[in-house]
Design a protein around this motif. Sequence first.
Motif, PDB file in Angstrom:
ATOM      1  N   ASP A 182      -2.196   6.915   0.246  1.00  0.00           N
ATOM      2  CA  ASP A 182      -3.577   6.449   0.122  1.00  0.00           C
ATOM      3  C   ASP A 182      -4.501   7.319   0.972  1.00  0.00           C
ATOM      4  OD1 ASP A 182      -2.642   4.479  -1.525  1.00  0.00           O
ATOM      5  OD2 ASP A 182      -2.736   2.876  -0.038  1.00  0.00           O
ATOM      6  N   ASP A 183      -5.780   7.318   0.615  1.00  0.00           N
ATOM      7  CA  ASP A 183      -6.751   8.222   1.242  1.00  0.00           C
ATOM      8  C   ASP A 183      -6.822   8.096   2.760  1.00  0.00           C
ATOM      9  OD1 ASP A 183      -7.387   9.234  -1.217  1.00  0.00           O
ATOM     10  OD2 ASP A 183      -9.255   8.100  -1.452  1.00  0.00           O
ATOM     11  N   ALA A 210       0.870  -1.179   0.000  1.00  0.00           N
ATOM     12  CA  ALA A 210       0.000   0.000   0.000  1.00  0.00           C
ATOM     13  C   ALA A 210       0.901   1.222   0.000  1.00  0.00           C
ATOM     14  CB  ALA A 210      -0.929  -0.009   1.211  1.00  0.00           C
ATOM     15  N   ARG A 211       0.311   2.412  -0.107  1.00  0.00           N
ATOM     16  CA  ARG A 211       1.100   3.638  -0.127  1.00  0.00           C
ATOM     17  C   ARG A 211       0.639   4.567   0.993  1.00  0.00           C
ATOM     18  NH1 ARG A 211       3.688   4.319  -5.152  1.00  0.00           N
ATOM     19  NH2 ARG A 211       4.799   5.981  -4.055  1.00  0.00           N
TER      20      ARG A 211
END
Length: 429
Positions: A228-229, A224-225
């Motif tokens: 991300d939201d 994941a980053r």
Amino acid sequence: MYRKIGLFALMLILATTVVFAQGAKESGEGEKVVLRMGDNIPDRSTGWGAVIERINKEFIEMHPEVEITTESYQDQAWQEKVKIYATANQLPDVMKYWSFSTLLQPLVDGKFVEPLNMDTFKQYGYMAGSLEGNVYDGQLYGIPVSADLWVIYVNKALFDRAGVPLPKSWEDIVASVPKFKAQGIIPMVTDGKDGWPLCEMFDNIQQRISGSFQPVADAIDRKARYTDDNFLETARYIQNLVKAGVFQSDLVTSDYGASRNLFGQERAAMYMMGSWEMGLATDPNFSDSFRENLDVIEFPVVAGGKGSSDDLLAWFGGNYIVNAKSEHKDLALEYLEYYAKVFPAYAWETQATFPAQKVEARESDTVVAKKLLDIAADAKTTSGTPGLDRSTAAFKETHQDLMRRLMSNIITPEAFVAELDAAAEKAAK
């Protein structure tokens, strides 16, 4: 000729003296054996430090030839000291350190830490998964001593004075800020200078928003980053808490001792910290009124978020390790096993900290101790090792620095997540 015989006799006498001296030292007669220790608990008169001193005293009574010397500093200073000692091959014989990969693994890789026998320590009632946190490449390298739960300590008298109910959500806390400040009370304090408590809060708020601790591990593992939201929303949310006046005005320059004292001196209504601070309830340095009104609550939820109050940011810490290059390795290992045997009972008896070993609740336990047992027992999910300690030392430093900048309004939430993601990417390579 006679001169040669005399020289030989003198050498023989000297050699015999050395052997005798060594034998006396090993048998406990004559010269003292100095066992060097190190930890991050400077206060030896109360709480955890007093428990350690009790254990040391008993160990010396069993080994009259032993003298124990202890070097102790606050967390960050102790970590720096350990790095210096490792470089110089001067680590203490036994020391308290952290099992996190950013800290312990470099010592393990450098062969500074003595491997331990798992079966020896399993018999002492360790909680499931606690010893495993000190295992590298299938080998145990340390013993945990505390179960670390991330919670909020509260002073009920200050809540009553301000006419504020104990919070269930962070929105409740924000709404209480004007009422507390009207009474000259700081709503919440924590150690902002060192940065790591702010990182713990980041993980916990992220979970309260997304409903899972897994995104943190995924971002570090690059599944994941950090852009991300859910992470961006977390950064915005935390910065808004600061803007709302939730924390002390000097948050990022207030260290562990300063924030703890603000709370203990009844100048702050809440203290965000771990379960190891359960000793606040018996700390004689603070007033009777403070101790009588001390309570603890679960980390609050976020309104509209998916996380629950029984999702617990929790890990095992306060680990002890033995120097693999110690001149008194057998003695150090014996000390470690004695520590494992008696620490949970002594710690719980004095309410010094929440042990990583099973303990029985007592009628005389403080309110805080009983609540912490309930919080641990009611946990639906737990986080494991916090995000800042799942990667490299460089990532940890960057994470801490970014949190200080975010909470000082020096950096935008967008820039924060971008830089944190870049640090995770660099660490993964």
